[in-house]
Design an enzyme around this catalytic site. Structure first.
Site, PDB file in Angstrom:
ATOM      1  N   ILE A 155       0.870  -1.172   0.000  1.00 43.90           N
ATOM      2  CA  ILE A 155       0.000   0.000   0.000  1.00 43.90           C
ATOM      3  C   ILE A 155       0.909   1.225   0.000  1.00 43.90           C
ATOM      4  O   ILE A 155       2.072   1.151   0.388  1.00 43.90           O
ATOM      5  CB  ILE A 155      -0.984   0.030   1.191  1.00 43.90           C
ATOM      6  N   ASP A 156       0.374   2.348  -0.433  1.00 50.30           N
ATOM      7  CA  ASP A 156       1.187   3.552  -0.595  1.00 50.30           C
ATOM      8  C   ASP A 156       1.689   4.081   0.747  1.00 50.30           C
ATOM      9  O   ASP A 156       1.108   3.813   1.799  1.00 50.30           O
ATOM     10  CB  ASP A 156       0.378   4.648  -1.293  1.00 50.30           C
ATOM     11  N   LYS A 157       2.739   4.864   0.677  1.00 52.26           N
ATOM     12  CA  LYS A 157       3.360   5.458   1.869  1.00 52.26           C
ATOM     13  C   LYS A 157       2.334   6.167   2.749  1.00 52.26           C
ATOM     14  O   LYS A 157       2.313   5.991   3.965  1.00 52.26           O
ATOM     15  CB  LYS A 157       4.454   6.441   1.429  1.00 52.26           C
TER      16      LYS A 157
END
Length: 302
Positions: free
Chosen positions: A132-134
């Protein structure tokens, strides 16, 4: 030496460099400029220089930042763990695995301190089955051994895993539910972004409205496929970008720690026991606080 000619890019030089070369973060680009490794039209440049069409940008080869796979004693919010699998609740702001732009202090560094991981997914992504994104929070499944990794990856490929997100988006969605079926690929205008493109990869997101506010909607999104930035791109595509999204959302938004997107539910068949396991993680405090403020505003306005 890398050479670029500016065409349709615009803005500050450090931002543009990070767009031209996704392996170079904006902070890294600024450091390269400050250290004299970047020239525009033959002259040393400053990070705040605004590029113009036909500018010639030259970036001297500089020693890359070393990527660290050293275990780091970083606290983890572990939701479940056994000999094969770890389910972790990742906070906003934490990168999942090391890369040239983020060489250390990642989830992988923290996991390596905690436990052995599978070796399947490459040198810098041990154990990572999906990402998942930062600035997205929430649940991830991590494999401790190669057999578990293969089993969990196959479930993702066959679309048998459950991945449900909660997102706060701009605007009021009139439909109670819907499906976004639009192919996603790298944006031809900005290499840091994904976009809806005709030759992109098949991508499907199901959404359901949970709550409506004056100018926002809370939705649940279920991934049928798992493309990079999929929910962020699909919600923008239907005219409801995610609140706080720095890449795909409007500048005028609600302040937070990144996009208001949380991987709330994760389900999969256990690689050894074959038991169906479903996990959930509460919304981050800033997400809950924002929703409570919106509810209060709704009540005052009614």
């Amino acid at each position: 030496m890398k050479k670029y000619i500016i065409s349709d890019q615009n803005g500050r030089l450090d931002k543009v460099i990070s767009e031209l070369d996704p392996s170079v973060s904006r902070s890294r680009a600024k450091n390269l400029i400050d250290d004299g490794h970047v020239h525009v039209n033959g002259e040393a440049a400053k990070p705040k220089y605004k590029v113009k069409p036909n500018d010639q940008v030259e970036i001297e080869d500089a020693k890359p930042q070393p990527i660290s796979l050293e275990p780091e004693n970083i606290p983890l919010d572990i939701v479940y763990e056994d000999d094969d699998v770890i389910v972790v609740n990742k906070p906003q702001g934490m990168v999942v695995h090391p890369s040239p732009g983020h060489p250390d202090h990642t989830l992988v560094n923290a996991l390596l301190y905690h436990s052995p991981l599978s070796t399947i997914n490459g040198e810098y992504r041990p154990g990572i089955v999906h990402r998942i994104d930062k600035d997205t929070s929430g649940l991830l499944m991590v494999a401790k051994n190669d057999a578990a990794h293969k089993f969990l990856s196959q479930q993702l490929k066959e679309q048998k895993s459950l991945r449900k997100y909660v997102a706060l988006v701009h605007g009021r969605i009139s439909e109670d539910s819907g499906v976004v079926n639009a192919p996603i690929g790298r944006s031809p205008k900005d290499r840091k972004k994904q976009a809806i493109v005709p030759d992109g990869r098949h991508a499907v997101t199901h959404f359901e409205v949970l709550e409506r506010f004056a100018d926002y909607t809370l939705v649940a999104c279920r991934l049928e496929t798992g493309r990079t930035h999929q929910i962020r791109v699909h919600m923008k595509y239907i005219g409801h970008p995610i609140v706080g999204d720095p890449l795909y959302g409007p500048r005028k938004t609600i302040a937070g720690n990144g996009q208001f997107l949380h991987a709330q539910e994760l389900g999969f068949e256990h690689p050894k026991t074959h038991e169906l396991m479903i996990f959930s993680a509460p919304l981050p405090e800033i997400f809950e606080r924002t929703l409570n403020n919106l509810r209060l505003n709704n009540a005052l306005g009614s």
